[in-house]
Scaffold this motif. Sequence first.
Motif, PDB file in Angstrom:
ATOM      1  N   ARG A  49      67.169  33.970  41.417  1.00  0.00           N
ATOM      2  CA  ARG A  49      66.433  34.139  42.673  1.00  0.00           C
ATOM      3  C   ARG A  49      66.202  32.776  43.312  1.00  0.00           C
ATOM      4  N   ILE A  50      66.124  32.775  44.627  1.00  0.00           N
ATOM      5  CA  ILE A  50      65.785  31.535  45.330  1.00  0.00           C
ATOM      6  C   ILE A  50      64.268  31.509  45.475  1.00  0.00           C
ATOM      7  N   THR A  51      63.658  30.511  44.836  1.00  0.00           N
ATOM      8  CA  THR A  51      62.205  30.351  44.878  1.00  0.00           C
ATOM      9  C   THR A  51      61.890  28.923  45.308  1.00  0.00           C
ATOM     10  N   GLY A  52      60.613  28.613  45.378  1.00  0.00           N
ATOM     11  CA  GLY A  52      60.192  27.269  45.733  1.00  0.00           C
ATOM     12  C   GLY A  52      60.710  26.219  44.768  1.00  0.00           C
ATOM     13  N   LEU A  53      60.935  26.599  43.518  1.00  0.00           N
ATOM     14  CA  LEU A  53      61.429  25.647  42.528  1.00  0.00           C
ATOM     15  C   LEU A  53      62.952  25.601  42.463  1.00  0.00           C
ATOM     16  N   THR A  54      63.621  26.683  42.840  1.00  0.00           N
ATOM     17  CA  THR A  54      65.075  26.723  42.660  1.00  0.00           C
ATOM     18  C   THR A  54      65.887  26.472  43.931  1.00  0.00           C
ATOM     19  N   TRP A  55      65.251  26.428  45.104  1.00  0.00           N
ATOM     20  CA  TRP A  55      66.024  26.259  46.334  1.00  0.00           C
ATOM     21  C   TRP A  55      66.863  24.987  46.350  1.00  0.00           C
ATOM     22  N   PRO A  56      66.413  23.854  45.763  1.00  0.00           N
ATOM     23  CA  PRO A  56      67.278  22.664  45.787  1.00  0.00           C
ATOM     24  C   PRO A  56      68.609  22.878  45.058  1.00  0.00           C
ATOM     25  N   LEU A  57      68.615  23.748  44.054  1.00  0.00           N
ATOM     26  CA  LEU A  57      69.861  24.019  43.335  1.00  0.00           C
ATOM     27  C   LEU A  57      70.895  24.663  44.250  1.00  0.00           C
ATOM     28  N   PHE A  58      70.441  25.364  45.246  1.00  0.00           N
ATOM     29  CA  PHE A  58      71.343  26.009  46.202  1.00  0.00           C
ATOM     30  C   PHE A  58      71.597  25.113  47.412  1.00  0.00           C
ATOM     31  N   ALA A  59      70.616  24.327  47.830  1.00  0.00           N
ATOM     32  CA  ALA A  59      70.726  23.526  49.044  1.00  0.00           C
ATOM     33  C   ALA A  59      71.526  22.243  48.837  1.00  0.00           C
ATOM     34  N   VAL A  60      71.390  21.593  47.701  1.00  0.00           N
ATOM     35  CA  VAL A  60      72.061  20.308  47.473  1.00  0.00           C
ATOM     36  C   VAL A  60      73.585  20.437  47.545  1.00  0.00           C
ATOM     37  N   PRO A  61      74.213  21.421  46.908  1.00  0.00           N
ATOM     38  CA  PRO A  61      75.677  21.520  47.049  1.00  0.00           C
ATOM     39  C   PRO A  61      76.125  21.749  48.499  1.00  0.00           C
TER      40      PRO A  61
END
Length: 144
Positions: free
Chosen positions: A107-119
């Motif tokens: 899931r995209i959460t406040g903690l995991t969004w950078p994992l999706f945004a950085v690439p």
Amino acid sequence: MARLLAAFLMVLGVAAAAPLLAQEEQSTAPYAYRQLDDPAKEEKAQALMESLRCLQCQGQSIADSDAPIAGSMRSLVRERIEAGEDPEAIRSWLIERYGDYVSYAPRITGLTWPLFAVPVALLLLAFLLLRRRFGGNPEQGGGA
């Protein structure tokens, strides 16, 4: 004497088989290796089980794993599907209980969004740099 020996062996055989039968009846995961009677519900359960990671094996889904915890999780999924619970509600409950790692669909959460945004940001930066390097201005072409 032969009758006595035969009776003794029969009692011994029943005594040896009793714990195995009792263990099967008292299983804490009745649906670990047994499918649901309703094919539509079993299909929902199977789809959900294939998207959940075995916590012990870590490389297999709970549908593919033979680990005891995977059997318990398969049974839990099937029991809840049989009771009419929505697969996404079951997934959310398992994520709440075991963490995001249990799901192959993060899931995209406040903690995991950078994992999706950085690439995505790195790809955009690479595109801009390559465009600037090789795209150049046609008016600046070299020559006469």
